[in-house]
Design a protein around this motif. Structure first.
Motif, PDB file in Angstrom:
ATOM      1  N   LEU A  23       1.114  -7.095  -2.665  1.00 34.56           N
ATOM      2  CA  LEU A  23       1.336  -7.149  -1.110  1.00 34.56           C
ATOM      3  C   LEU A  23       1.707  -8.268  -0.690  1.00 34.56           C
ATOM      4  O   LEU A  23       2.765  -8.100   0.604  1.00 34.56           O
ATOM      5  CB  LEU A  23      -0.009  -6.727  -0.536  1.00 34.56           C
ATOM      6  N   VAL A  24       1.317  -9.381  -1.189  1.00 32.85           N
ATOM      7  CA  VAL A  24       1.648 -10.785  -0.708  1.00 32.85           C
ATOM      8  C   VAL A  24       3.259 -10.798  -0.954  1.00 32.85           C
ATOM      9  O   VAL A  24       4.135 -11.274   0.028  1.00 32.85           O
ATOM     10  CB  VAL A  24       0.994 -11.819  -1.462  1.00 32.85           C
ATOM     11  N   THR A  25       3.641 -10.336  -2.088  1.00 33.38           N
ATOM     12  CA  THR A  25       5.127 -10.473  -2.466  1.00 33.38           C
ATOM     13  C   THR A  25       6.035  -9.608  -1.533  1.00 33.38           C
ATOM     14  O   THR A  25       7.027  -9.885  -0.997  1.00 33.38           O
ATOM     15  CB  THR A  25       5.381  -9.995  -4.034  1.00 33.38           C
ATOM     16  N   GLY A  26       5.633  -8.331  -1.328  1.00 31.88           N
ATOM     17  CA  GLY A  26       6.377  -7.306  -0.446  1.00 31.88           C
ATOM     18  C   GLY A  26       6.561  -8.090   1.087  1.00 31.88           C
ATOM     19  O   GLY A  26       7.249  -7.934   1.582  1.00 31.88           O
ATOM     20  N   ALA A  27       5.161  -8.381   1.513  1.00 35.94           N
ATOM     21  CA  ALA A  27       5.155  -8.775   2.942  1.00 35.94           C
ATOM     22  C   ALA A  27       6.167 -10.164   3.148  1.00 35.94           C
ATOM     23  O   ALA A  27       6.824 -10.324   3.853  1.00 35.94           O
ATOM     24  CB  ALA A  27       3.739  -9.354   3.237  1.00 35.94           C
ATOM     25  N   ASN A  28       5.950 -11.020   2.146  1.00 37.24           N
ATOM     26  CA  ASN A  28       6.987 -12.157   2.293  1.00 37.24           C
ATOM     27  C   ASN A  28       8.585 -11.875   2.381  1.00 37.24           C
ATOM     28  O   ASN A  28       9.258 -12.532   2.915  1.00 37.24           O
ATOM     29  CB  ASN A  28       6.464 -13.247   1.014  1.00 37.24           C
ATOM     30  N   LEU A  29       8.806 -10.895   1.246  1.00 35.02           N
ATOM     31  CA  LEU A  29      10.033 -10.522   1.262  1.00 35.02           C
ATOM     32  C   LEU A  29      10.597  -9.798   2.459  1.00 35.02           C
ATOM     33  O   LEU A  29      11.740  -9.982   2.697  1.00 35.02           O
ATOM     34  CB  LEU A  29      10.364  -9.400  -0.094  1.00 35.02           C
ATOM     35  N   ALA A 110      12.591  -9.949  18.731  1.00 30.77           N
ATOM     36  CA  ALA A 110      11.879 -11.141  18.050  1.00 30.77           C
ATOM     37  C   ALA A 110      10.533 -10.746  17.748  1.00 30.77           C
ATOM     38  O   ALA A 110       9.864 -11.131  16.729  1.00 30.77           O
ATOM     39  CB  ALA A 110      12.007 -12.214  19.313  1.00 30.77           C
ATOM     40  N   ARG A 111       9.941  -9.746  18.452  1.00 35.06           N
ATOM     41  CA  ARG A 111       8.347  -9.433  18.391  1.00 35.06           C
ATOM     42  C   ARG A 111       8.384  -8.501  16.796  1.00 35.06           C
ATOM     43  O   ARG A 111       7.280  -8.344  16.443  1.00 35.06           O
ATOM     44  CB  ARG A 111       8.071  -8.452  19.261  1.00 35.06           C
ATOM     45  N   VAL A 112       9.370  -8.195  16.470  1.00 31.38           N
ATOM     46  CA  VAL A 112       9.482  -7.336  15.114  1.00 31.38           C
ATOM     47  C   VAL A 112       9.017  -8.485  14.020  1.00 31.38           C
ATOM     48  O   VAL A 112       8.037  -8.462  13.132  1.00 31.38           O
ATOM     49  CB  VAL A 112      10.568  -6.882  14.460  1.00 31.38           C
ATOM     50  N   SER A 113       9.326  -9.766  14.139  1.00 30.26           N
ATOM     51  CA  SER A 113       8.956 -10.998  13.444  1.00 30.26           C
ATOM     52  C   SER A 113       7.471 -11.321  13.436  1.00 30.26           C
ATOM     53  O   SER A 113       6.774 -11.562  12.695  1.00 30.26           O
ATOM     54  CB  SER A 113       9.981 -12.096  13.735  1.00 30.26           C
ATOM     55  N   ASP A 114       6.952 -11.098  14.818  1.00 31.14           N
ATOM     56  CA  ASP A 114       5.601 -11.123  15.025  1.00 31.14           C
ATOM     57  C   ASP A 114       4.826 -10.213  14.068  1.00 31.14           C
ATOM     58  O   ASP A 114       3.575 -10.386  13.566  1.00 31.14           O
ATOM     59  CB  ASP A 114       5.295 -10.944  16.220  1.00 31.14           C
ATOM     60  N   GLN A 115       5.305  -8.911  14.180  1.00 36.09           N
ATOM     61  CA  GLN A 115       4.493  -7.828  13.574  1.00 36.09           C
ATOM     62  C   GLN A 115       4.579  -8.446  12.059  1.00 36.09           C
ATOM     63  O   GLN A 115       3.374  -8.027  11.420  1.00 36.09           O
ATOM     64  CB  GLN A 115       5.430  -6.747  13.357  1.00 36.09           C
ATOM     65  N   VAL A 116       5.519  -8.500  11.350  1.00 36.71           N
ATOM     66  CA  VAL A 116       5.814  -9.052   9.948  1.00 36.71           C
ATOM     67  C   VAL A 116       4.790 -10.204   9.763  1.00 36.71           C
ATOM     68  O   VAL A 116       4.347 -10.040   8.607  1.00 36.71           O
ATOM     69  CB  VAL A 116       7.186  -9.437   9.471  1.00 36.71           C
ATOM     70  N   GLN A 117       4.569 -11.132  10.372  1.00 40.74           N
ATOM     71  CA  GLN A 117       3.974 -12.242  10.526  1.00 40.74           C
ATOM     72  C   GLN A 117       2.397 -11.931  10.296  1.00 40.74           C
ATOM     73  O   GLN A 117       1.467 -12.360   9.601  1.00 40.74           O
ATOM     74  CB  GLN A 117       3.839 -13.333  11.247  1.00 40.74           C
ATOM     75  N   VAL A 118       1.837 -10.820  10.818  1.00 44.06           N
ATOM     76  CA  VAL A 118       0.686 -10.349  11.012  1.00 44.06           C
ATOM     77  C   VAL A 118       0.511  -9.661   9.548  1.00 44.06           C
ATOM     78  O   VAL A 118      -0.597  -9.773   9.035  1.00 44.06           O
ATOM     79  CB  VAL A 118       0.335  -9.261  12.016  1.00 44.06           C
ATOM     80  N   LEU A 119       1.611  -8.935   9.079  1.00 46.22           N
ATOM     81  CA  LEU A 119       1.316  -8.287   7.521  1.00 46.22           C
ATOM     82  C   LEU A 119       1.281  -9.408   6.738  1.00 46.22           C
ATOM     83  O   LEU A 119       0.537  -9.249   5.784  1.00 46.22           O
ATOM     84  CB  LEU A 119       2.598  -7.495   7.500  1.00 46.22           C
ATOM     85  N   GLN A 120       1.822 -10.551   6.773  1.00 41.42           N
ATOM     86  CA  GLN A 120       1.934 -11.614   5.829  1.00 41.42           C
ATOM     87  C   GLN A 120       0.523 -12.147   5.730  1.00 41.42           C
ATOM     88  O   GLN A 120       0.063 -12.183   4.676  1.00 41.42           O
ATOM     89  CB  GLN A 120       3.023 -12.585   6.260  1.00 41.42           C
ATOM     90  N   ARG A 121       0.021 -12.413   6.783  1.00 46.69           N
ATOM     91  CA  ARG A 121      -1.498 -13.093   6.968  1.00 46.69           C
ATOM     92  C   ARG A 121      -2.429 -11.984   6.446  1.00 46.69           C
ATOM     93  O   ARG A 121      -3.311 -12.169   5.460  1.00 46.69           O
ATOM     94  CB  ARG A 121      -1.714 -13.316   8.221  1.00 46.69           C
ATOM     95  N   ALA A 122      -2.363 -10.666   6.624  1.00 46.15           N
ATOM     96  CA  ALA A 122      -3.208  -9.656   6.327  1.00 46.15           C
ATOM     97  C   ALA A 122      -3.114  -9.476   4.836  1.00 46.15           C
ATOM     98  O   ALA A 122      -4.133  -9.391   3.972  1.00 46.15           O
ATOM     99  CB  ALA A 122      -2.965  -8.292   6.769  1.00 46.15           C
TER     100      ALA A 122
END
Length: 206
Positions: A23-29, A110-122
């Motif tokens: 999951l970490v790999t997927g979110a970072n990619l 730009a807020r899509v990046s905010d969404q992905v940052q939440v996923l990366q932290r989760a």
């Protein structure tokens, strides 16, 4: 912790930890994909698909082990739910990435990046939490924080939808971006389900 008089197969803990690493790999990619141009996104999408296949293999390993094990470390239904929910997180992230490539979206809000940052932290929190299932120690901070992140994701999602309907005049483009945004929101919901399942397991085992 309850005293257990029967042996348990502890392989599940290692399998859950391995599943969460994907999951970490997927979110970072996914984050890497947002910052890439269209020509590079296809290659990143292939790497995300590979990570999703590896996550699927990890899920299948858990399910096979579950069918082969008489005494499990915790409730069988909870093992199944946890494995399935972890798998859902990866599936939704991979679907979002696939749509970005298939729809050939040039620029995302730009807020899509905010969404992905939440996923990366989760994803990071989930990967940190899975090894602690072995002892059930210090897990409450994990599920509290993931629930907070999901609430944050909900707010970002609502603002994104409002922005799309305000600013995007091309209905086809609106449909494409909205579908991507919805998949990212589904991924945030899936991470919350993982955290809620961990909370249920911890409460049962306390």
């Amino acid at each position: 912790m309850r005293l257990r008089l029967t042996p348990r197969d502890t392989t599940f803990f290692d399998l859950f930890a391995a599943q969460a690493i994907h999951l970490v790999t997927g979110a970072n990619l996914l984050g890497e994909m947002l910052g890439a141009d269209r020509s590079t996104r296809k290659e990143i999408g292939k790497r995300i698909a590979d990570a999703e296949h590896e996550a699927d293999d990890a899920t299948h390993s858990i399910m096979r082990r579950l069918n082969q094990t008489f005494v499990t470390p915790f409730d069988r239904d909870d093992i199944y739910t946890l494995a399935s929910s972890l798998d859902d997180c990866m599936d939704f992230m991979e679907e979002a990435a696939d749509l970005i490539v298939l729809y050939k979206v040039d620029a995302l809000p730009a807020r899509v990046s905010d969404q992905v940052q939440v996923l990366q932290r989760a994803a990071e929190l989930t990967a940190e939490a899975m090894p602690r299932l072995r002892s059930m120690d210090s897990l409450s901070e994990y599920w509290v924080e993931v629930n907070r992140l999901e609430n944050q994701a909900d707010k970002i999602h609502r603002k994104l939808l409002a922005q799309l309907f305000d600013e995007v005049t091309d209905p086809i483009q609106l449909m494409k971006v909205k579908e991507i945004v919805e998949k990212l929101e589904d991924a945030a919901d899936a991470f919350e389900k993982v955290a809620n399942t961990v909370e249920t397991i911890a409460l049962k085992e306390s």
